[in-house]
Write a protein that holds these residues in place. Sequence first.
Motif, PDB file in Angstrom:
ATOM      1  N   GLU A  87      61.973  19.354  -1.053  1.00 32.77           N
ATOM      2  CA  GLU A  87      61.584  19.022  -2.432  1.00 32.77           C
ATOM      3  C   GLU A  87      60.122  18.627  -2.550  1.00 32.77           C
ATOM      4  O   GLU A  87      59.750  17.721  -3.295  1.00 32.77           O
ATOM      5  CB  GLU A  87      62.483  17.917  -2.996  1.00 32.77           C
ATOM      6  CG  GLU A  87      63.904  18.402  -3.212  1.00 32.77           C
ATOM      7  CD  GLU A  87      64.829  17.318  -3.768  1.00 32.77           C
ATOM      8  OE1 GLU A  87      64.327  16.372  -4.374  1.00 32.77           O
ATOM      9  OE2 GLU A  87      66.042  17.458  -3.592  1.00 32.77           O
ATOM     10  N   ALA A  88      59.291  19.308  -1.779  1.00 35.43           N
ATOM     11  CA  ALA A  88      57.854  19.065  -1.905  1.00 35.43           C
ATOM     12  C   ALA A  88      57.328  19.763  -3.139  1.00 35.43           C
ATOM     13  O   ALA A  88      56.373  19.318  -3.765  1.00 35.43           O
ATOM     14  CB  ALA A  88      57.117  19.560  -0.678  1.00 35.43           C
ATOM     15  N   THR A  89      57.940  20.852  -3.497  1.00 38.76           N
ATOM     16  CA  THR A  89      57.474  21.558  -4.682  1.00 38.76           C
ATOM     17  C   THR A  89      58.497  21.368  -5.795  1.00 38.76           C
ATOM     18  O   THR A  89      59.685  21.386  -5.564  1.00 38.76           O
ATOM     19  CB  THR A  89      57.154  23.038  -4.359  1.00 38.76           C
ATOM     20  OG1 THR A  89      56.612  23.641  -5.518  1.00 38.76           O
ATOM     21  CG2 THR A  89      58.353  23.820  -3.905  1.00 38.76           C
ATOM     22  N   PHE A  90      57.981  21.139  -6.998  1.00 41.21           N
ATOM     23  CA  PHE A  90      58.867  20.760  -8.101  1.00 41.21           C
ATOM     24  C   PHE A  90      58.274  21.193  -9.425  1.00 41.21           C
ATOM     25  O   PHE A  90      57.098  21.521  -9.519  1.00 41.21           O
ATOM     26  CB  PHE A  90      59.084  19.240  -8.097  1.00 41.21           C
ATOM     27  CG  PHE A  90      57.815  18.461  -8.404  1.00 41.21           C
ATOM     28  CD1 PHE A  90      56.809  18.358  -7.452  1.00 41.21           C
ATOM     29  CD2 PHE A  90      57.638  17.844  -9.643  1.00 41.21           C
ATOM     30  CE1 PHE A  90      55.644  17.650  -7.738  1.00 41.21           C
ATOM     31  CE2 PHE A  90      56.480  17.138  -9.926  1.00 41.21           C
ATOM     32  CZ  PHE A  90      55.483  17.036  -8.965  1.00 41.21           C
ATOM     33  N   LYS A  91      59.125  21.187 -10.439  1.00 40.84           N
ATOM     34  CA  LYS A  91      58.682  21.565 -11.775  1.00 40.84           C
ATOM     35  C   LYS A  91      58.637  20.337 -12.661  1.00 40.84           C
ATOM     36  O   LYS A  91      59.572  19.535 -12.656  1.00 40.84           O
ATOM     37  CB  LYS A  91      59.640  22.601 -12.344  1.00 40.84           C
ATOM     38  CG  LYS A  91      59.011  23.497 -13.387  1.00 40.84           C
ATOM     39  CD  LYS A  91      59.985  24.546 -13.862  1.00 40.84           C
ATOM     40  CE  LYS A  91      60.078  24.486 -15.370  1.00 40.84           C
ATOM     41  NZ  LYS A  91      61.292  25.056 -15.907  1.00 40.84           N
ATOM     42  N   VAL A  92      57.539  20.206 -13.413  1.00 41.76           N
ATOM     43  CA  VAL A  92      57.417  19.067 -14.323  1.00 41.76           C
ATOM     44  C   VAL A  92      58.092  19.426 -15.641  1.00 41.76           C
ATOM     45  O   VAL A  92      57.788  20.459 -16.233  1.00 41.76           O
ATOM     46  CB  VAL A  92      55.926  18.722 -14.568  1.00 41.76           C
ATOM     47  CG1 VAL A  92      55.795  17.547 -15.531  1.00 41.76           C
ATOM     48  CG2 VAL A  92      55.233  18.422 -13.252  1.00 41.76           C
ATOM     49  N   ASP A  93      59.024  18.607 -16.064  1.00 44.53           N
ATOM     50  CA  ASP A  93      59.784  18.873 -17.284  1.00 44.53           C
ATOM     51  C   ASP A  93      58.882  19.035 -18.494  1.00 44.53           C
ATOM     52  O   ASP A  93      58.976  19.998 -19.238  1.00 44.53           O
ATOM     53  CB  ASP A  93      60.719  17.683 -17.549  1.00 44.53           C
ATOM     54  CG  ASP A  93      62.167  18.123 -17.411  1.00 44.53           C
ATOM     55  OD1 ASP A  93      62.378  19.240 -16.874  1.00 44.53           O
ATOM     56  OD2 ASP A  93      63.061  17.363 -17.822  1.00 44.53           O
ATOM     57  N   ASP A  94      58.017  18.031 -18.679  1.00 48.18           N
ATOM     58  CA  ASP A  94      57.149  18.062 -19.855  1.00 48.18           C
ATOM     59  C   ASP A  94      55.892  18.843 -19.517  1.00 48.18           C
ATOM     60  O   ASP A  94      54.978  18.334 -18.883  1.00 48.18           O
ATOM     61  CB  ASP A  94      56.807  16.627 -20.275  1.00 48.18           C
ATOM     62  CG  ASP A  94      56.011  16.613 -21.576  1.00 48.18           C
ATOM     63  OD1 ASP A  94      55.874  17.686 -22.200  1.00 48.18           O
ATOM     64  OD2 ASP A  94      55.527  15.532 -21.959  1.00 48.18           O
ATOM     65  N   GLY A  95      55.841  20.097 -19.901  1.00 52.91           N
ATOM     66  CA  GLY A  95      54.670  20.915 -19.629  1.00 52.91           C
ATOM     67  C   GLY A  95      55.004  22.150 -18.812  1.00 52.91           C
ATOM     68  O   GLY A  95      54.403  23.193 -18.987  1.00 52.91           O
ATOM     69  N   GLY A  96      55.992  22.026 -17.941  1.00 55.20           N
ATOM     70  CA  GLY A  96      56.404  23.178 -17.154  1.00 55.20           C
ATOM     71  C   GLY A  96      55.539  23.478 -15.947  1.00 55.20           C
ATOM     72  O   GLY A  96      55.668  24.541 -15.340  1.00 55.20           O
ATOM     73  N   PHE A  97      54.641  22.572 -15.577  1.00 54.92           N
ATOM     74  CA  PHE A  97      53.800  22.782 -14.388  1.00 54.92           C
ATOM     75  C   PHE A  97      54.690  22.886 -13.144  1.00 54.92           C
ATOM     76  O   PHE A  97      55.616  22.090 -12.982  1.00 54.92           O
ATOM     77  CB  PHE A  97      52.876  21.573 -14.146  1.00 54.92           C
ATOM     78  CG  PHE A  97      52.005  21.205 -15.301  1.00 54.92           C
ATOM     79  CD1 PHE A  97      50.723  21.724 -15.404  1.00 54.92           C
ATOM     80  CD2 PHE A  97      52.442  20.300 -16.267  1.00 54.92           C
ATOM     81  CE1 PHE A  97      49.907  21.345 -16.454  1.00 54.92           C
ATOM     82  CE2 PHE A  97      51.623  19.929 -17.316  1.00 54.92           C
ATOM     83  CZ  PHE A  97      50.346  20.446 -17.414  1.00 54.92           C
ATOM     84  N   VAL A  98      54.359  23.803 -12.281  1.00 52.07           N
ATOM     85  CA  VAL A  98      54.989  23.834 -10.960  1.00 52.07           C
ATOM     86  C   VAL A  98      53.982  23.235  -9.989  1.00 52.07           C
ATOM     87  O   VAL A  98      52.894  23.770  -9.810  1.00 52.07           O
ATOM     88  CB  VAL A  98      55.385  25.260 -10.542  1.00 52.07           C
ATOM     89  CG1 VAL A  98      55.941  25.261  -9.122  1.00 52.07           C
ATOM     90  CG2 VAL A  98      56.397  25.828 -11.523  1.00 52.07           C
ATOM     91  N   LEU A  99      54.334  22.102  -9.388  1.00 50.61           N
ATOM     92  CA  LEU A  99      53.366  21.350  -8.584  1.00 50.61           C
ATOM     93  C   LEU A  99      53.849  21.152  -7.149  1.00 50.61           C
ATOM     94  O   LEU A  99      54.999  21.438  -6.816  1.00 50.61           O
ATOM     95  CB  LEU A  99      53.089  19.977  -9.226  1.00 50.61           C
ATOM     96  CG  LEU A  99      52.541  19.990 -10.655  1.00 50.61           C
ATOM     97  CD1 LEU A  99      52.314  18.559 -11.142  1.00 50.61           C
ATOM     98  CD2 LEU A  99      51.248  20.786 -10.739  1.00 50.61           C
ATOM     99  N   GLN A 100      52.946  20.618  -6.350  1.00 52.93           N
ATOM    100  CA  GLN A 100      53.198  20.427  -4.925  1.00 52.93           C
ATOM    101  C   GLN A 100      52.954  18.959  -4.579  1.00 52.93           C
ATOM    102  O   GLN A 100      51.916  18.412  -4.946  1.00 52.93           O
ATOM    103  CB  GLN A 100      52.216  21.327  -4.158  1.00 52.93           C
ATOM    104  CG  GLN A 100      52.382  21.370  -2.677  1.00 52.93           C
ATOM    105  CD  GLN A 100      53.510  22.298  -2.263  1.00 52.93           C
ATOM    106  OE1 GLN A 100      54.224  22.857  -3.102  1.00 52.93           O
ATOM    107  NE2 GLN A 100      53.687  22.439  -0.969  1.00 52.93           N
TER     108      GLN A 100
END
Lengths: 842, 236
Positions: B90-103
Amino acid sequence: GGRDYSPVTMAQRQAIPYTCHVCNIQDGAIAFVENGRIVKLEGNPEHVSTRGRLCAKGNAGMWYTYNPDRVLYPLKRVGARGEGKWKRITWEEALTEVAQRLDAALKEDPNTIMLKWGRDRTGGALIRFMHTLGSDNTMNHTSVCESSKKVGMEPTWGPDIETPDFSKTKYVLNFGSNVLEAAYFHNPLSQRVTEGRIDNHMKIVTFDVRLSNTAGYSDEWIPVFPGTDGAVALAIGHVILRDDLQDSEFINTWTNVTVEELKEHYKSFTPEWAEKISGVPAATIERLAHEFATTKPATVFTYRGPAKHLYGSYNEKACMMLPILTGNVEKAGGYCLPRGMGWPQPNPKPPKPAKHAYANHHYHPLFPLASHGVSHLTPFDIFEGRTKVNVYFTYMDNPVYTNPGAQAVWGRLFKDEKLIPFFVSISTVIGEETAYADIILPDCMFLERWEPESMPNSLWPWLGIRQPIIAPLGETRETRVILRDIIHKLDPDGSRGMKQYWNFKDGEDYMRQHFDNIPGLKDVGGLDFLKKKGVWPIYGKLDPRTGKVVDKTGREIKAEYELYKKELSDSDMMGATIEPNGLIVKNGKAIGIRRNGKNYVGFPTPNRLLNVRVDEWAKYGFNPMPTFKRIPWHETMKDDELVLTTYKFNVHVQSRTASVKWLAEIVHNNPMWINPETAKKIGVKTGDLVRVESKVGYLVTKAYVTEGIHPKAVAIATGCGHWEYGRLATLKLNEKPQFGGTEDPDLKNVWWDDKGVHPNIIIPAIADPIGGSQAWYDTVVRVTKAGPNDKYGDVFGDFQKHLEAYREGLRFTYKGDLHRKMHPEMAHWPGPEQSQDQGHHS
Amino acid sequence: MSEELRVSSIETRGVPGKRRYAMVIDTRRCIGCMACQVACKAEYDTPLGVNRTWVPYKVTGKYPNVKKHFLPRLCNHCDDPPCVRNCPVEATFKVDDGGFVLQRYERCIGCRSCMAACPYNARFMLPSHRTYTPITNVVDKCTFCFHRVTQNLVPACVQTCVGRARVFGDLNDPNSEVSYLVAHNPTQVLRPEQGTKPHVFYIGADRNHTEYGRDVYRRIEVMESERAAWKKHFDL
């Protein structure tokens, strides 16, 4: 825009405005600083031309500063010239030695002190320095750049460049400009090209021998045989006049010729004639002529494509005629005059030297019309004893790499201690030229120095500054401070009368003397305003939704057009007289022209008109009317011969960016473009080694077979193939930084192993007899598959053959024996004896 | 009707009532100037050899009818990102508000599963050497400039885009420019058959040019020696 944050700490980065100087477009920008380091550069959103954006080069500008191979303290040569052995010395030692050598030179003749610059954005400091010394021996680099374009335009309408109103136009004929990658004014004009093409549905047609990004983006790419743009432009003019599509009222009112004269003059330039010369089908010329003449507004844009040839000025003039014929000059969406701003010089100013120097960039005796010089011929003037040098200064220049003949000519010159007894380089790095220096005075990079700026890169004039974003690295000093320190060393107590011209505390103080008394700017704070905003005036706010600058009410700001139709006020007319031809003269100076009962300012030419007929040209036996001359050695080309052209990549300037890592990563090599049909004939495919041979030398490089080039041309880019300029440019990354620079750990990640091959050594130095421009795109070469003994990167240039080629080129000058032969229509010209020896610019 | 109806031509994305950022790349406006690629490198001190965004090109046609096409590339910030599904820690995830896929760099174990899972070649391993940023040897990617967007700024590539080919905004805001562009123009996404629901929309991109990853966009024979040098350097 205007703000930035660290992606790691989220802390806001400090923002300081400046003017970019990676190339010469002078975009307004903002530098972001984190922990004392410049980490990010961005366009200044308050800058009317740049509008918050920067090109790739501008975005990478901090690597000029942080280049680990920068020279951060003064150096003195210890080995033989060019051997690469240096000793660190103090500023005191460096200045003392320079002053001693200057002293000795001054005793003989101030004009034996020569200064050649590549790029002078000091706002007058270099000229002030030379005039303080009493020397007239200054030279720019413009003849290897676009000078024949300038000379093609200036006598006709005054300024040396146009501002096409791309965002408002409906039709563009682009002759040999690669504005979407390089040239004037890449970033600001590219923004407006895309706006015009997508938002305003304009059509753009590009003539080029090569599918540049601009040609690739255009609605039509029309390949032309190198150097024949002028013939196509004349034929388009022929169709316009033949079919009566011209703007007769404009021509008859605002030019020094009549429509009838033009119709007569253009008769012989038929599309069929142009097809034979250029390879562009007559039907295409007919169609484009009709499209161009009937679509309003329309504009033309040119750059080096037409100009960098023998007789490049004729080509430029022929292209410039098209907006004149159709009355598109100074219209919204048309072909507009440049809009710039000036600033005063600090007082007192040194007087102009009384004695002219032979090679000065304003009046070479063999090129009296070349008002921007012929500096690429200077080595020959020195070799042949017409110019004597005791001290040679170089500033932001690198002719050993950038000029025709390159190391074979300039390298030979600088190596010769008899011809160049003392060589001082004001430089930031050791490039191909500085490698030959005796003393290196370490200059500041553009992000560390003060400079005044203005550039006509949009339809709104502006003033801007460069200011130090960080303190100068190491012991580096900014240019004007170096020059001041030299003068103060020469004249410590002011008794020689030199010190008075260098009366400032530091760069900022000098800048105040430029900027604190400019009307309008003064009211908002003078230099302090510029320090905060970077640019003045601020025309409005950037609308993020459209990318355009808008006023208080949210409407796009409007430019002023038809500048030549500005009417003179009653006070302007006070004491003025109107001559029978309408010229309005006041105090012996033409200030305007009377047309249709009104007093207009007219064009910035001596007769306030557009001079289609350039009488100064006729004085030297050149055709004063629009014309075209074929390059004689192109007419006699054999089947297996090709024309070599060069070009710039979108991520590189001429010679300074090979050491910028982010740009070098994108482009680091320059295989030779060749058409599949041509490649098949000589049996090469992409990646194969080829031997490219001209009459002065040869090189071995790789082929890139592409549909995007004329079958009779090959193209090799500049910007690659360095043999000096630091470890990244030369890919000698096993060495350590030598001159005080801090190593960049990221250079361990350099993955490419091919630095390309630089072509200039096989290109002879030939100058346009009118504009003085280097004929970069005229070189005839034979391309063959490389032999067993040819290695990638082999280059050779024969000095004797370069010298012969140079002498051959002089035969086309107004004093040369081929001049008359090339101009049978000028049979009535009395000959060079009757012409004045000095150009009109002296 | 007095007002134009701005209904997105695509299916509704993201979480209703929350922001869903997207980028529209109008390839008709892209001049291939590379400003975006360099601005991005500067913004993040991205090392040589890897890129968060890049601009491949393709030359098509026969002389003299030849064209040059550019296709700016970056992470698609997919609504259904395979990289998130495939990350074992779970190092990479999606931000609910905005939809960014981050690390999350501190969680990343460098197993490269996400790189293998990404159909767009948008992820890369950071090398050991960087100029001034201490984060190394973990997987990195485009963040849609999360740190700028949350400060009400557009991503660095958008800010500097010379032709204004890149436009950024909230797709769930009917007044945003991206909503307008997507509603008024035919758009394309890369490799739609993967079902990832990309949030980088192209205008004017030829389907034949958009279905593949990075490599096919340049003529193979030109790139061959470059690719070999890159692989050799990073010992792949």
